[in-house]
Design a protein around this motif. Structure first.
Motif, PDB file in Angstrom:
ATOM      1  N   SER A  69      18.407  -8.012  23.406  1.00  0.00           N
ATOM      2  CA  SER A  69      17.571  -7.571  24.517  1.00  0.00           C
ATOM      3  C   SER A  69      17.234  -6.083  24.427  1.00  0.00           C
ATOM      4  N   TYR A  70      18.219  -5.264  24.172  1.00  0.00           N
ATOM      5  CA  TYR A  70      17.982  -3.823  24.119  1.00  0.00           C
ATOM      6  C   TYR A  70      16.951  -3.492  23.044  1.00  0.00           C
ATOM      7  N   PHE A  71      17.144  -4.059  21.866  1.00  0.00           N
ATOM      8  CA  PHE A  71      16.223  -3.766  20.771  1.00  0.00           C
ATOM      9  C   PHE A  71      14.790  -4.160  21.131  1.00  0.00           C
ATOM     10  N   TRP A  72      14.575  -5.407  21.548  1.00  0.00           N
ATOM     11  CA  TRP A  72      13.219  -5.896  21.791  1.00  0.00           C
ATOM     12  C   TRP A  72      12.599  -5.336  23.071  1.00  0.00           C
ATOM     13  N   ASN A  73      13.375  -5.200  24.136  1.00  0.00           N
ATOM     14  CA  ASN A  73      12.801  -4.645  25.367  1.00  0.00           C
ATOM     15  C   ASN A  73      12.464  -3.176  25.210  1.00  0.00           C
ATOM     16  N   ARG A  74      13.298  -2.441  24.525  1.00  0.00           N
ATOM     17  CA  ARG A  74      13.031  -1.019  24.316  1.00  0.00           C
ATOM     18  C   ARG A  74      11.785  -0.829  23.467  1.00  0.00           C
ATOM     19  N   ARG A  75      11.675  -1.551  22.389  1.00  0.00           N
ATOM     20  CA  ARG A  75      10.562  -1.386  21.443  1.00  0.00           C
ATOM     21  C   ARG A  75       9.272  -2.059  21.886  1.00  0.00           C
ATOM     22  N   TRP A  76       9.380  -3.245  22.438  1.00  0.00           N
ATOM     23  CA  TRP A  76       8.181  -4.049  22.667  1.00  0.00           C
ATOM     24  C   TRP A  76       7.817  -4.139  24.148  1.00  0.00           C
ATOM     25  N   THR A  77       8.732  -4.564  24.990  1.00  0.00           N
ATOM     26  CA  THR A  77       8.411  -4.778  26.404  1.00  0.00           C
ATOM     27  C   THR A  77       8.053  -3.481  27.113  1.00  0.00           C
ATOM     28  N   PHE A  78       8.909  -2.479  27.008  1.00  0.00           N
ATOM     29  CA  PHE A  78       8.712  -1.228  27.725  1.00  0.00           C
ATOM     30  C   PHE A  78       8.215  -0.106  26.816  1.00  0.00           C
ATOM     31  N   ALA A  79       7.980  -0.403  25.535  1.00  0.00           N
ATOM     32  CA  ALA A  79       7.358   0.502  24.546  1.00  0.00           C
ATOM     33  C   ALA A  79       7.883   1.935  24.621  1.00  0.00           C
ATOM     34  N   GLN A  80       9.186   2.067  24.485  1.00  0.00           N
ATOM     35  CA  GLN A  80       9.791   3.390  24.514  1.00  0.00           C
ATOM     36  C   GLN A  80       9.569   4.083  23.169  1.00  0.00           C
ATOM     37  N   LYS A  81       9.138   5.323  23.202  1.00  0.00           N
ATOM     38  CA  LYS A  81       8.797   6.040  21.979  1.00  0.00           C
ATOM     39  C   LYS A  81       9.867   7.059  21.573  1.00  0.00           C
ATOM     40  N   ARG A  82      10.710   7.452  22.513  1.00  0.00           N
ATOM     41  CA  ARG A  82      11.761   8.424  22.192  1.00  0.00           C
ATOM     42  C   ARG A  82      12.722   7.818  21.187  1.00  0.00           C
ATOM     43  N   THR A  83      13.242   8.654  20.292  1.00  0.00           N
ATOM     44  CA  THR A  83      14.142   8.139  19.268  1.00  0.00           C
ATOM     45  C   THR A  83      15.477   7.692  19.849  1.00  0.00           C
ATOM     46  N   ARG A  84      16.151   8.590  20.542  1.00  0.00           N
ATOM     47  CA  ARG A  84      17.425   8.234  21.156  1.00  0.00           C
ATOM     48  C   ARG A  84      17.463   8.768  22.576  1.00  0.00           C
ATOM     49  N   ASP A  85      17.909   7.941  23.450  1.00  0.00           N
ATOM     50  CA  ASP A  85      18.053   8.329  24.846  1.00  0.00           C
ATOM     51  C   ASP A  85      19.390   7.767  25.311  1.00  0.00           C
ATOM     52  N   TYR A  86      20.415   8.612  25.247  1.00  0.00           N
ATOM     53  CA  TYR A  86      21.749   8.150  25.580  1.00  0.00           C
ATOM     54  C   TYR A  86      21.891   7.762  27.048  1.00  0.00           C
TER      55      TYR A  86
END
Length: 134
Positions: A55-72
Motif C-alpha cells: 500500500s505505501y509503495f503504490w499509494n505514495r507513487r501512484w494514488t497520491f503522486a508524492q514527488k518528494r524523495t523521503r518524508d519521514y
C-alpha cells in the motif's frame, strides 16, 4: 475548477481502491498461508503488514503522486495509521471468529479498515505540502 477537483478526487479514490484490491489480495494470501502456524491475531498482523508495505509503495507513487524523495513524517503517519488499523482489525477479527466463517469475518474487518484508511490517508498521511500546491 470545482468540477475538475471533483473528478480528480474520484480518480484518486478509484486508484486507492485499485491499490486496495492489490493489498487485499496480498493480505488474504499471506493470512491464509500463516494462519495455521500463527493463529488469527498474529496472522492478521503479519498479513496486514504485507499489504501495508504494498500500500505505501503504490499509494505514495501512484494514488497520491508524492514527488518528494523521503518524508519521514509521512512514513511515521502512514505507519501509525496502519498500525492502529491492524490492531483494531485483529481484535475485531478475533471477536467475530467464533460467530462467522473465518473468510467472512476477514472480509468484514478488511472492508471496515478500507474506509478508515482512505480518509486518514487523504487527510493526514499523504496530505499535500504547500510547495506542491503552487
Amino acid at each position: 475548477m470545482i468540477e475538475k477537483a471533483g473528478r480528480n478526487e474520484v480518480k484518486r479514490f478509484i486508484r486507492f481502491g485499485l491499490v486496495g484490491v492489490m493489498n487485499t489480495v496480498v493480505d488474504f494470501i499471506v493470512f491464509f498461508l500463516v494462519h495455521s502456524f500463527l493463529g488469527s491475531i498474529a496472522g492478521q498482523i503479519v498479513s496486514y503488514t504485507a499489504g501495508m508495505l504494498n500500500s505505501y509503495f503504490w499509494n505514495r507513487r501512484w494514488t497520491f503522486a508524492q514527488k518528494r524523495t523521503r518524508d519521514y513524517g509521512q512514513m511515521l503517519r502512514f505507519t501509525a495509521v496502519n498500525a492502529a488499523i491492524a490492531a483494531g482489525t485483529a481484535v475485531l477479527l478475533h471477536l467475530l471468529e467464533g460467530h462467522l466463517p473465518l473468510a467472512a469475518a476477514k472480509l468484514l474487518v478488511t472492508a471496515a479498515g478500507v474506509f478508515i484508511n482512505y480518509f486518514l490517508s487523504r487527510s493526514w498521511v499523504f496530505r499535500p505540502h504547500k510547495i506542491e500546491d503552487k
